[in-house]
Every structure is written in C-alpha cells, then in structure tokens.
Design a protein around this motif. Structure first.
Motif, PDB file in Angstrom:
ATOM      1  N   THR A 120     -12.099   1.500  -2.893  1.00 54.80           N
ATOM      2  CA  THR A 120     -12.797   0.246  -2.466  1.00 54.80           C
ATOM      3  C   THR A 120     -14.628   0.012  -3.661  1.00 54.80           C
ATOM      4  OG1 THR A 120     -13.589   1.497  -0.495  1.00 54.80           O
ATOM      5  CG2 THR A 120     -14.939  -0.175  -0.711  1.00 54.80           C
ATOM      6  N   SER A 148       0.737  -1.088  -0.097  1.00 57.93           N
ATOM      7  CA  SER A 148      -0.307  -0.269   0.162  1.00 57.93           C
ATOM      8  C   SER A 148       0.703   1.253  -0.236  1.00 57.93           C
ATOM      9  CB  SER A 148      -1.108   0.158   1.536  1.00 57.93           C
ATOM     10  OG  SER A 148      -1.240   0.374   0.914  1.00 57.93           O
ATOM     11  N   GLN A 182      -4.188  -3.358 -11.373  1.00 56.52           N
ATOM     12  CA  GLN A 182      -2.827  -2.178  -9.762  1.00 56.52           C
ATOM     13  C   GLN A 182      -1.130  -2.452 -10.387  1.00 56.52           C
ATOM     14  OE1 GLN A 182      -4.445  -2.971  -5.856  1.00 56.52           O
ATOM     15  NE2 GLN A 182      -3.415  -1.146  -6.243  1.00 56.52           N
ATOM     16  N   LYS A 214      -9.509  -2.770  -3.031  1.00 55.00           N
ATOM     17  CA  LYS A 214      -9.744  -3.474  -1.958  1.00 55.00           C
ATOM     18  C   LYS A 214     -11.465  -4.281  -2.448  1.00 55.00           C
ATOM     19  CE  LYS A 214     -11.703  -2.785   2.251  1.00 55.00           C
ATOM     20  NZ  LYS A 214     -11.415  -1.966   3.157  1.00 55.00           N
ATOM     21  N   ILE A 244      -2.945   3.515  -6.491  1.00 56.43           N
ATOM     22  CA  ILE A 244      -4.332   3.215  -6.398  1.00 56.43           C
ATOM     23  C   ILE A 244      -4.527   1.456  -5.838  1.00 56.43           C
ATOM     24  CG2 ILE A 244      -7.186   2.589  -7.193  1.00 56.43           C
ATOM     25  CD1 ILE A 244      -6.126   4.483  -9.361  1.00 56.43           C
ATOM     26  N   THR A 245      -5.127   1.963  -4.469  1.00 49.53           N
ATOM     27  CA  THR A 245      -6.007   0.720  -3.858  1.00 49.53           C
ATOM     28  C   THR A 245      -6.554   0.122  -3.934  1.00 49.53           C
ATOM     29  OG1 THR A 245      -3.124   1.089  -2.573  1.00 49.53           O
ATOM     30  CG2 THR A 245      -4.664  -1.095  -1.632  1.00 49.53           C
ATOM     31  N   HIS A 250     -11.131  10.234  -5.785  1.00 48.75           N
ATOM     32  CA  HIS A 250     -11.901   8.889  -5.361  1.00 48.75           C
ATOM     33  C   HIS A 250     -12.345   8.066  -6.474  1.00 48.75           C
ATOM     34  CE1 HIS A 250     -10.795   8.328  -1.240  1.00 48.75           C
ATOM     35  NE2 HIS A 250     -10.245   7.043  -1.738  1.00 48.75           N
ATOM     36  N   GLU A 277      -6.997   4.785  -1.151  1.00 47.40           N
ATOM     37  CA  GLU A 277      -7.718   3.509  -1.530  1.00 47.40           C
ATOM     38  C   GLU A 277      -9.148   3.833  -2.118  1.00 47.40           C
ATOM     39  OE1 GLU A 277      -7.390   0.564   2.146  1.00 47.40           O
ATOM     40  OE2 GLU A 277      -9.057   0.990   2.058  1.00 47.40           O
TER      41      GLU A 277
END
Lengths: 428, 299
Positions: free
Chosen positions: A26, A18, A54, A63, A60-61, A319, A24
C-alpha cells in the motif's frame, strides 16, 4: 457454456492481476504526487513508473491511495498511526518526519539504504531526516523560493543580468515602476508560504528561529533585530512604492497571473510552481530567470532546504523489503528525473543534477548555482512549536504592509503569541 | 409462560424499533458521536505536534475568551451570517414568487436556478477568485477595462473582500431557498387568493397576509438551514479570501480550520467548534420560539 468461459476468464484475469503469494504494497501519496495528479506530465510519470515497477516485480502488487492535500495530510497520517492503519510506504513532506518518528511507526532506513547510495545525496538532506543516528526517510526533491523575473522584460528595462546587490535591486525596481509596471510582489497572506519567504530573508539577515532545544529565540538579541529588519524591508519596499499592500491576501499562486500578463516585473515564488507556470503560460518557457533577494546588509535571502521524501511504515520484513524495492526503483536517477522534472522539483542527488533535463537547462543551472553558492542553507526547524511560530510570523505581514503595525511591534506580537503557546506546550 | 407471552406482546407492540434502530444508530454514530467527541477533545490539550494529551479542564475556553482577535472574528461572523441569511432568504423568496407564476420558460429557469447548489463550494470559490482576480486576467477587471476603468485588487480591501465572500456564498445558497420556498408556495390554497381578490385585497396585502404567514414553517426551516450552513462554512472563505486581508474576513469556522490544520492545535479547534455548536443550538431555539410565538398570536 458462455458462463463457464466468462468465469474462467475472470479467474484468469484475477490471478494475472494479483499473482498468488504476491505482496500487496500500500502506497500513500498526495494527489499531486500520484498517477491522479492534475498536472499531466506528473500523472504520466507516476503511471508509467508504477506500471514498469509492477512489470519488473510481479511478486509485488502496488495499491496506491491518495492522502488529503496540504496541511490536512499530517493529521490524517497521525490518525492512521493511532488506529494502526498506516500504509506500507508513503511520500511524505520532509517536514512531517520528526513528528512521524515520534509515533514509533516510521522505520529506519540505515540497513536498507547503502552508504554509497546516500553519498550521492546532499548531506543536509540526509542529516535533516536523521534522528538519533537513524535515517527515517529518503528526501528526493527540493524547492527553492526566491525572486522570478521574465528575461525579456528585464532586458526591456535595460538590464542584462539579475540584480546581485540591494542597490542594483532598487535600481531595477525603480526602473520597472517608472515603466508603469509593479516592481515586485511577495506573498503576504497569512499562510505558511508567506512565512517561507519571510524566514528566507530572516536567515539572510542572520537570524535563528529556535535554539538547539527547540525553544523559540527569534525575538531575542540579534535574532530579534534580524526579524525586525525583515519586516522593515517589507515596509520599506511599500514606502518606496515598490511593493503594493494588495499582496496581503495573496499566496504564490495568486501572484502568478500578474506575472503572466507582465503587470509585475518580479514575483517571489517557488521552483515547484515552474511547471504550472509553463502550463498556464507556455511562452514563459526559456524566458524566466531567478535570483535570491539581495539584502541591504550585503547578504542574500537564504535558500530553504526541504521537499518530499519516501518513508516506510511496514514493520514486517517481507513488506519492508518490498517497500524498499519500490523506493530504490523510484530513487533511480533516471526515474527520479522523470518525477522531479515533471513536477518542477529540484533534485537533492548529484546524479540527478547531471541528467540532461537539469544539466541542459540554464534555469535549472541557476537554481543549482544558488544552492551551491549559498552561505546558509537551512531546513525549517522540525519542532512542535513551528506551526504556531509560522502562523504568528505570517500573521504580522498584513499589518506591517499597511503600516498599522511597526516592524518592532510585529516582532513583539509574534513573540507574545508564540511564547504563550510555548509555555502552554511546556506545561504538558 | 405468561411472562414469555407478555414479552412477545411487548416486542410485537414495539417492533417499529427494529426498523428505525439502524437509522438511529447510523445517524448517532455519524453525527452525535463526533460532536460529543469534539466536545471532549476541547477539554484536553491534544495537539498534533505531540504524541500525548491530557485533561486541562476549561483552559481552552479561557484561552478563547481572552483571544485578542475574538471580537473581530465574532463581528466578521455576525456580519457574514446575517448578510448571507437575509440575502439568501429575500432573493430566494423573490425568485420563488416569480417562478411560481405561469411565465414562459419557467421549467427551464427552475432547472438552471438549481445549478449553483450542486457545484462544490471549493469550485465556486475558485470561480469567484477568477472573476475578481486582481490581475488583468480577472473577469471583472476585463469588464472594467472595456469601460476604461482602472483594474482593482478586490481582495486587498477588507470591505470589498467581505462583500465578494458574501456574494459567493449567497450565489450558492439562493437555489436552496428557491426550492424550499417554491415548494411552500405551491401548497398554499389558491382559494385564499381568490377570496382575498374578491374582497379587494392588493397584491402587497396578499403577500403580507396570505403568502408570508403560510410560508412561515418553510421560512423557519430555511432560516435554520441557512444559518447553520453559513456558520459552518469553511470551504468558500478558505479558498476565496483565506480570512484576509489580515483577519478582516476570518469567521469562526475558518478559525477552526486554521487552528486544527495549520497550527495543529486540535483541542483549541474543538473548543471553537463547540462554541459554534452551541451557537447553532441557541439560534435554532430562538428561531423556533420567535416563529412559534408569532404563530400563536392570531389565535
């Protein structure tokens, strides 16, 4: 010493996994559209695509989290919306979009999705997700519902092409019956799937479910006649011995075993189930043909447009941009082919139809020809009364099949049930 | 000063509250609150198709009372619950009596008997669906074909559909009855049987006058658990028959699911859920009264 190195390695691992300052993101999706999908190729496609995204976007992570399947997903999203716990981006059934727009959390894509990119998409797929000139989701898949047959069985019955008219269909079904095979099976359980096959035929007869204001009109005038004709067609098939009443508890999945064993000559099913069919019975690959049910009025059952779409909930620019990066990556024709192909979805993008997977598969080309040649292509009306309407329409099928309810009574019963609910809803 | 010492003494006397409060709060938060919230929702017109809702009084209850399918759904529920509870208890008692005897392989059989209880309901539904599938791939139809019998589409007949549904739920619930009743059997004083044997009591008399009366508290727990469990069963009916054909296997719990998740009418679903909650409470009170009254009779 070893403790120090372990801590250092753990820290390095965390930082690598990370990156500092990484956004992050979602992502919510139903299991069967995620790396956890039970269908191997789908799981592999999502795993590979997410990993590559990824890798290409270290800032950008991702999840990903799983949404409950089927009809439970929308209430979950609405609950999340009411408590401010929505994801940044999600794969959404295009049918939910209208309701999600009402929550005020779904972000318009007009500024993100360029007009040039949108031009590649079937216009109806964009229009159906546009409200007040704002595009709220990007549809990436479609499904077709209609009649599936085994080409070898069709040939064994003496036919070299699929029935194109009602009389040809009856001739094919009679031949199958004479050969000791069930001619056709259509889902009859009280579920949405039954409604989808039913309204496909209903639209073929020229009916309309609701008017422009969302008021149910399926029982009025010509619409009522079209619905009565639809139920009458089911009953007629039973009377002719071509359709059994045993389908009244079956959905599409329950029909497939009969298809695998050759106990039935044709089943009403969905293109989305194709990969599952190949997985269950690999010998079917290259041995399946499809046709829209021809109707006695000379028309055919109409294709229903609707599938999965990407929607963005993230409101902050960082985001939102990251979410769009993911969506654009997933909408890339090659990547989209990997997902749609693995799942057995039909594309809504011309550039995906042109990919070898679709262009080189005769069955896929049959699907394309059906959509291209259809005079009517409709989406389910995205109105609040639809779930009650769908339930009322499918609820009548078992009675129509076993003869305890006449087609005219079925229309009346559906009307009474839906209008009582519509009035209740109108009094809100 | 005196006040402080009184407070300290009270605290000290009731310090057990500190130990039980977390559990009480957790249980109330996870069970009582959702149940009460459900009751509250039943008095609104909350529908997932709309963004807002308002209080509508008893409208949903009137709607439920006048629902044309209600008599059939109630009848289905009564047949389903009564059959499942009766079969689960009697098969469980028989199996427990057998396993309580010193027979060869008792330990192994006890371990195997618990297996259906640990399998998720949805898996059991899929297993039974495979077993009774209407196509030639159905296991029962394969067995039938060995004997030259015609394939059957089990789930298209209302009676057969209900029978298969009851069978699946009983198959899953019997292990719980076995465990409970076996535990109860092992607490019965062996001397009672020896004394009865000396007095010349038959096996049937021992079962009737020693075993069953001694098991009464366990049977009560078993009846309550089986009844509420069966009334609330939604996974197996949903995945196995979906309530069909028509509404012939639709039970109240399934109606909740259909209204809540298919029609998206959360308030109407909550109304049916409230009725089930009341039914559960009522049946529990009745069971407690009946079994306690019987306990008091001998004295």
């Amino acid at each position: 010493m070893s403790t120090k190195w372990t801590i250092a390695a753990a820290l390095a691992g965390t930082l690598l996994a990370s990156p500092v300052g990484a956004v992050e993101l979602t992502v919510w999706a139903q299991t069967d559209l995620s790396p956890s999908a039970s269908l191997g190729p789908v799981a592999e496609a999502f795993t590979e695509l997410y990993a590559r995204f990824q890798q290409e976007n270290p800032d950008i992570t991702l999840k990903y989290e799983i949404l409950p399947g089927g009809t439970e997903a929308l209430p979950s999203l609405l609950t999340a919306a009411s408590v401010g716990n929505l994801p940044d981006v999600a794969i959404l059934d295009s049918f939910w979009i209208a309701r999600l727009v009402e929550t005020g959390h779904l972000q318009p894509l007009n500024d993100l999705w360029t007009e040039a990119a949108r031009a590649d998409v079937l216009p109806a797929a964009v229009e159906s997700l546009t409200f007040d000139r704002k595009i709220y989701a990007a549809m990436f898949s479609n499904a077709w519902r209609g009649v599936f047959y085994r080409t070898d069985q069709m040939q064994a019955l003496g036919f070299d092409k699929a029935p194109a008219t009602w009389d040809e269909f009856l001739a094919f079904a009679d031949k199958a019956k004479a050969a000791g095979v069930k001619p056709i099976m259509i889902p009859g359980a009280n579920t949405e799937v039954t409604t989808l096959h039913l309204i496909s035929t209903f639209w073929g007869f020229g009916g309309d479910l609701v008017d422009a204001s969302g008021k149910p009109i399926f029982f009025e005038g010509d619409n009522g006649k079209a619905l009565e004709q639809t139920y009458a067609l089911y009953r007629d098939l039973v009377d002719r011995g071509l359709l059994g009443t045993d389908v009244s508890t079956m959905d599409e999945k329950a029909l497939r075993p009969f298809f695998y064993t050759g106990e039935v000559a044709a089943i009403a099913n969905t293109s989305s189930g194709l990969q599952q069919m190949y997985s269950d019975a690999p010998t079917l690959k290259g041995n399946i043909g499809v046709f829209p049910l021809p109707l006695p009025n000379g028309e055919r059952a109409a294709p229903i447009l609707g599938g999965q779409s990407w929607g963005i909930f993230a409101a902050d620019d960082e985001h939102k941009q990251a979410a769009w990066k993911l969506v654009s990556f997933m909408l890339d024709p090659a990547n989209l082919t990997a997902v749609d192909g693995a799942k057995g979805y039909l594309p809504v993008n011309q550039s995906v139809w042109a990919q070898p997977f679709y262009a080189g598969d005769p069955l896929m080309q049959q699907f394309k020809a059906i959509f291209d040649g259809a005079s009517v292509v409709k989406t389910r009306p995205p109105v609040p009364i639809y779930p009650a309407l769908s339930s009322a329409l499918s609820e009548q099928v078992a009675g129509v099949l076993d003869g305890s309810v006449s087609p005219a009574q079925a229309v009346e019963r559906a009307r009474d049930s839906v209008m009582a609910e519509y009035e209740r809803q109108g009094a809100r | 000063m005196a006040q402080r010492s009184t407070f300290a003494a009270t605290l000290s006397r009731h310090q057990y509250l500190f130990f039980i409060m977390p559990a009480v709060v957790l249980v109330l938060g996870l069970t009582a609150y959702p149940a009460l919230y459900g009751v509250l929702v039943s008095f609104t017109n909350l529908n997932f198709g709309y963004a807002t809702s308002k209080f509508v009084g008893f409208d949903n209850y009137v709607r439920l009372a006048t629902w044309p399918a209600l008599p059939q759904v109630l009848f289905n529920t009564a047949v389903f619950v009564t059959s499942v509870v009766a079969l689960q208890l009697s098969i469980g008692l028989l199996a427990a009596l057998l396993l309580n005897r010193a027979v060869f392989g008792r330990g192994l059989v006890r371990s195997i008997a618990i297996l259906p209880w640990v399998i998720p309901g949805i898996i059991i539904a899929l297993m039974f669906q495979q077993f009774f599938s209407g196509s030639r791939l159905g296991i029962m139809n394969t067995v039938f074909s060995v004997f030259g019998l015609e394939s059957r589409t089990w789930f298209s007949n209302p009676t057969e559909s209900m029978l298969v549904l009851i069978l699946a739920v009983v198959w899953r619930g019997v292990p719980l009855s076995i465990i409970l009743q076996l535990g109860g059997l092992q607490t019965i004083n062996k001397e009672l049987y020896e004394a009865a044997s000396i007095d010349g009591a038959s096996r049937w008399q021992m079962l009737r006058f020693i075993t069953i009366p001694s098991l009464r508290p366990i049977l009560l727990i078993n009846v309550i658990m089986a009844t509420s469990g069966t009334l609330n069963h939604v996974d197996i009916p949903l995945a196995l028959t979906g309530g069909g054909p028509g509404r012939s296997t639709e039970v109240l719990a399934l109606s909740i699911y259909k209204q809540g998740f298919e029609v998206l009418d959360a308030s109407y679903a909550s109304t049916i859920a409230t009725v089930i909650l009341l039914l559960n409470l009522l049946l529990t009170i009745v069971y407690l009264r009946v079994l306690r009254a019987r306990d008091e009779l001998p004295s």
